[in-house]
Design a protein around this motif. Structure first.
Motif, PDB file in Angstrom:
ATOM      1  N   GLY A  29       0.789  -1.227   0.000  1.00 20.95           N
ATOM      2  CA  GLY A  29       0.000   0.000   0.000  1.00 20.95           C
ATOM      3  C   GLY A  29       0.815   1.269   0.000  1.00 20.95           C
ATOM      4  O   GLY A  29       0.258   2.360  -0.121  1.00 20.95           O
ATOM      5  N   VAL A  30       2.147   1.169   0.102  1.00 22.97           N
ATOM      6  CA  VAL A  30       2.973   2.380   0.182  1.00 22.97           C
ATOM      7  C   VAL A  30       3.223   2.989  -1.195  1.00 22.97           C
ATOM      8  O   VAL A  30       3.657   4.129  -1.305  1.00 22.97           O
ATOM      9  N   GLY A  31       2.974   2.212  -2.259  1.00 25.04           N
ATOM     10  CA  GLY A  31       3.116   2.763  -3.605  1.00 25.04           C
ATOM     11  C   GLY A  31       4.399   2.402  -4.324  1.00 25.04           C
ATOM     12  O   GLY A  31       4.848   3.142  -5.199  1.00 25.04           O
ATOM     13  N   LYS A  32       4.979   1.246  -3.998  1.00 25.33           N
ATOM     14  CA  LYS A  32       6.253   0.865  -4.617  1.00 25.33           C
ATOM     15  C   LYS A  32       6.149   0.785  -6.139  1.00 25.33           C
ATOM     16  O   LYS A  32       7.003   1.300  -6.858  1.00 25.33           O
ATOM     17  N   SER A  33       5.109   0.120  -6.641  1.00 28.93           N
ATOM     18  CA  SER A  33       4.988  -0.065  -8.087  1.00 28.93           C
ATOM     19  C   SER A  33       4.871   1.270  -8.808  1.00 28.93           C
ATOM     20  O   SER A  33       5.494   1.489  -9.860  1.00 28.93           O
ATOM     21  N   SER A  34       4.100   2.185  -8.266  1.00 25.44           N
ATOM     22  CA  SER A  34       3.920   3.494  -8.903  1.00 25.44           C
ATOM     23  C   SER A  34       5.218   4.292  -8.905  1.00 25.44           C
ATOM     24  O   SER A  34       5.582   4.915  -9.912  1.00 25.44           O
ATOM     25  N   VAL A  35       5.923   4.275  -7.782  1.00 19.96           N
ATOM     26  CA  VAL A  35       7.176   5.032  -7.682  1.00 19.96           C
ATOM     27  C   VAL A  35       8.231   4.455  -8.622  1.00 19.96           C
ATOM     28  O   VAL A  35       8.946   5.189  -9.312  1.00 19.96           O
ATOM     29  N   LEU A  36       8.313   3.124  -8.687  1.00 19.88           N
ATOM     30  CA  LEU A  36       9.324   2.516  -9.547  1.00 19.88           C
ATOM     31  C   LEU A  36       8.977   2.681 -11.021  1.00 19.88           C
ATOM     32  O   LEU A  36       9.872   2.795 -11.866  1.00 19.88           O
ATOM     33  N   ALA A  37       7.690   2.707 -11.353  1.00 18.08           N
ATOM     34  CA  ALA A  37       7.302   2.980 -12.736  1.00 18.08           C
ATOM     35  C   ALA A  37       7.723   4.391 -13.141  1.00 18.08           C
ATOM     36  O   ALA A  37       8.192   4.629 -14.261  1.00 18.08           O
ATOM     37  N   ASP A 107      28.358  -4.617 -13.951  1.00 15.30           N
ATOM     38  CA  ASP A 107      29.658  -4.640 -14.625  1.00 15.30           C
ATOM     39  C   ASP A 107      29.679  -3.701 -15.827  1.00 15.30           C
ATOM     40  O   ASP A 107      30.735  -3.163 -16.185  1.00 15.30           O
ATOM     41  N   ALA A 108      28.508  -3.507 -16.446  1.00 15.94           N
ATOM     42  CA  ALA A 108      28.406  -2.615 -17.606  1.00 15.94           C
ATOM     43  C   ALA A 108      28.221  -1.159 -17.195  1.00 15.94           C
ATOM     44  O   ALA A 108      28.085  -0.284 -18.051  1.00 15.94           O
ATOM     45  N   GLY A 109      28.206  -0.906 -15.878  1.00 20.05           N
ATOM     46  CA  GLY A 109      28.068   0.459 -15.390  1.00 20.05           C
ATOM     47  C   GLY A 109      26.646   0.937 -15.246  1.00 20.05           C
ATOM     48  O   GLY A 109      26.411   2.131 -15.031  1.00 20.05           O
ATOM     49  N   ARG A 110      25.673   0.016 -15.325  1.00 15.46           N
ATOM     50  CA  ARG A 110      24.267   0.399 -15.178  1.00 15.46           C
ATOM     51  C   ARG A 110      23.822   0.175 -13.737  1.00 15.46           C
ATOM     52  O   ARG A 110      23.950  -0.942 -13.212  1.00 15.46           O
ATOM     53  N   PRO A 111      23.297   1.195 -13.057  1.00 10.70           N
ATOM     54  CA  PRO A 111      22.729   0.947 -11.729  1.00 10.70           C
ATOM     55  C   PRO A 111      21.548  -0.002 -11.846  1.00 10.70           C
ATOM     56  O   PRO A 111      20.801   0.033 -12.834  1.00 10.70           O
ATOM     57  N   ALA A 112      21.391  -0.869 -10.875  1.00  8.82           N
ATOM     58  CA  ALA A 112      20.338  -1.880 -10.910  1.00  8.82           C
ATOM     59  C   ALA A 112      19.411  -1.709  -9.710  1.00  8.82           C
ATOM     60  O   ALA A 112      19.841  -1.300  -8.629  1.00  8.82           O
ATOM     61  N   VAL A 113      18.133  -2.044  -9.922  1.00  6.85           N
ATOM     62  CA  VAL A 113      17.118  -1.902  -8.878  1.00  6.85           C
ATOM     63  C   VAL A 113      16.345  -3.204  -8.741  1.00  6.85           C
ATOM     64  O   VAL A 113      15.934  -3.805  -9.740  1.00  6.85           O
ATOM     65  N   LEU A 114      16.147  -3.616  -7.501  1.00  3.94           N
ATOM     66  CA  LEU A 114      15.276  -4.747  -7.187  1.00  3.94           C
ATOM     67  C   LEU A 114      14.128  -4.257  -6.316  1.00  3.94           C
ATOM     68  O   LEU A 114      14.344  -3.466  -5.396  1.00  3.94           O
ATOM     69  N   GLU A 115      12.931  -4.737  -6.586  1.00  2.00           N
ATOM     70  CA  GLU A 115      11.792  -4.495  -5.697  1.00  2.00           C
ATOM     71  C   GLU A 115      11.442  -5.821  -5.035  1.00  2.00           C
ATOM     72  O   GLU A 115      10.902  -6.722  -5.679  1.00  2.00           O
ATOM     73  N   ILE A 116      11.777  -5.957  -3.765  1.00  2.00           N
ATOM     74  CA  ILE A 116      11.513  -7.203  -3.060  1.00  2.00           C
ATOM     75  C   ILE A 116      11.118  -6.906  -1.617  1.00  2.00           C
ATOM     76  O   ILE A 116      11.304  -5.797  -1.118  1.00  2.00           O
ATOM     77  N   GLU A 117      10.567  -7.938  -0.962  1.00  2.00           N
ATOM     78  CA  GLU A 117      10.148  -7.751   0.421  1.00  2.00           C
ATOM     79  C   GLU A 117      11.365  -7.810   1.350  1.00  2.00           C
ATOM     80  O   GLU A 117      12.487  -8.103   0.922  1.00  2.00           O
ATOM     81  N   ILE A 118      11.122  -7.539   2.619  1.00  2.00           N
ATOM     82  CA  ILE A 118      12.227  -7.309   3.550  1.00  2.00           C
ATOM     83  C   ILE A 118      13.090  -8.545   3.763  1.00  2.00           C
ATOM     84  O   ILE A 118      14.322  -8.443   3.838  1.00  2.00           O
TER      85      ILE A 118
END
Length: 202
Positions: A29-37, A107-118
């Motif tokens: 309910g905090v809005g993770k999907s909307s913020v990451l989109a 390794d290619a210099g791209r920052p990466a993001v994961l959306e996962i639970e605690i």
């Protein structure tokens, strides 16, 4: 508002800034999907990991985009091979974050993001200690309760259980390197982008 970032430090003289994995967690309910989109829209070059799951695809889901769909024997083989940064089982289905695509992006210099639970975030921290853990939090507990009850899609017992889990998740905020308050989706995404990429949005 962004809490002080506790992970890592500035590169030393002659050292290049290194791409880093950022793990985003937060209560339902905090809005993770909307913020990451919105983050994806602001910075298309950020790598978003696609999880592996044993559950069957839902209508409209595309293999390789929404999830990598595999059967349980294949998933268990990946566990044995050490192919996951983290994995867990929910409601009879397995979910995991594949390690190789994340490492290739970094390794290619791209920052990466994961959306996962605690619990998954804790596994990633153990597997990749340099990962930055960010918790997306509501402006207040009352705001989160309002978001969840405003959905009107769950029975009272289910809602009470969801709120209990949310309270437990928020209590783990001290384990995280930073917290981003989701008062507004655009502002939260911009603050998250600063953490992910190290630059402010112009």
């Amino acid at each position: 508002m962004i809490a002080a970032d506790k992970a890592g430090g500035e590169p030393g003289p002659g050292e290049a800034a290194r791409a880093r994995l950022t793990v985003v967690s937060g209560p339902s309910g905090v809005g993770k999907s909307s913020v990451l989109a919105e983050l994806r829209r602001l910075e298309p070059d950020v790598f978003f990991s696609v999880s592996v799951t044993t559950r069957p695809p839902r209508e409209g889901e595309v293999d390789g985009y929404h999830y990598h769909f595999v059967d349980r024997p294949a998933f268990e083989a990946m566990i044995e091979e050490g192919a996951f940064l983290e994995h867990a089982e929910f409601a009879g289905n397995c979910y995991g974050t594949p390690r190789q695509p994340v490492e290739e992006a970094l390794d290619a210099g791209r920052p990466a993001v994961l959306e996962i639970e605690i619990q998954g975030a804790r596994q990633v921290r153990a597997a990749m200690p340099d990962a930055r853990l960010v918790m997306l939090v509501p402006p207040s507990w009352e705001d989160l309760v309002g978001r969840l009850t405003g959905r009107g899609t769950e029975a009272t017992d289910a809602l009470r259980s969801r709120l209990t889990v949310a309270a437990e998740e928020l209590s783990a905020a001290e384990e995280f390197d930073s917290c981003v308050v989701n008062t507004d989706v655009r502002s939260a995404a911009e603050e998250l982008l600063t953490l992910v990429s190290g630059r402010a949005v112009s």
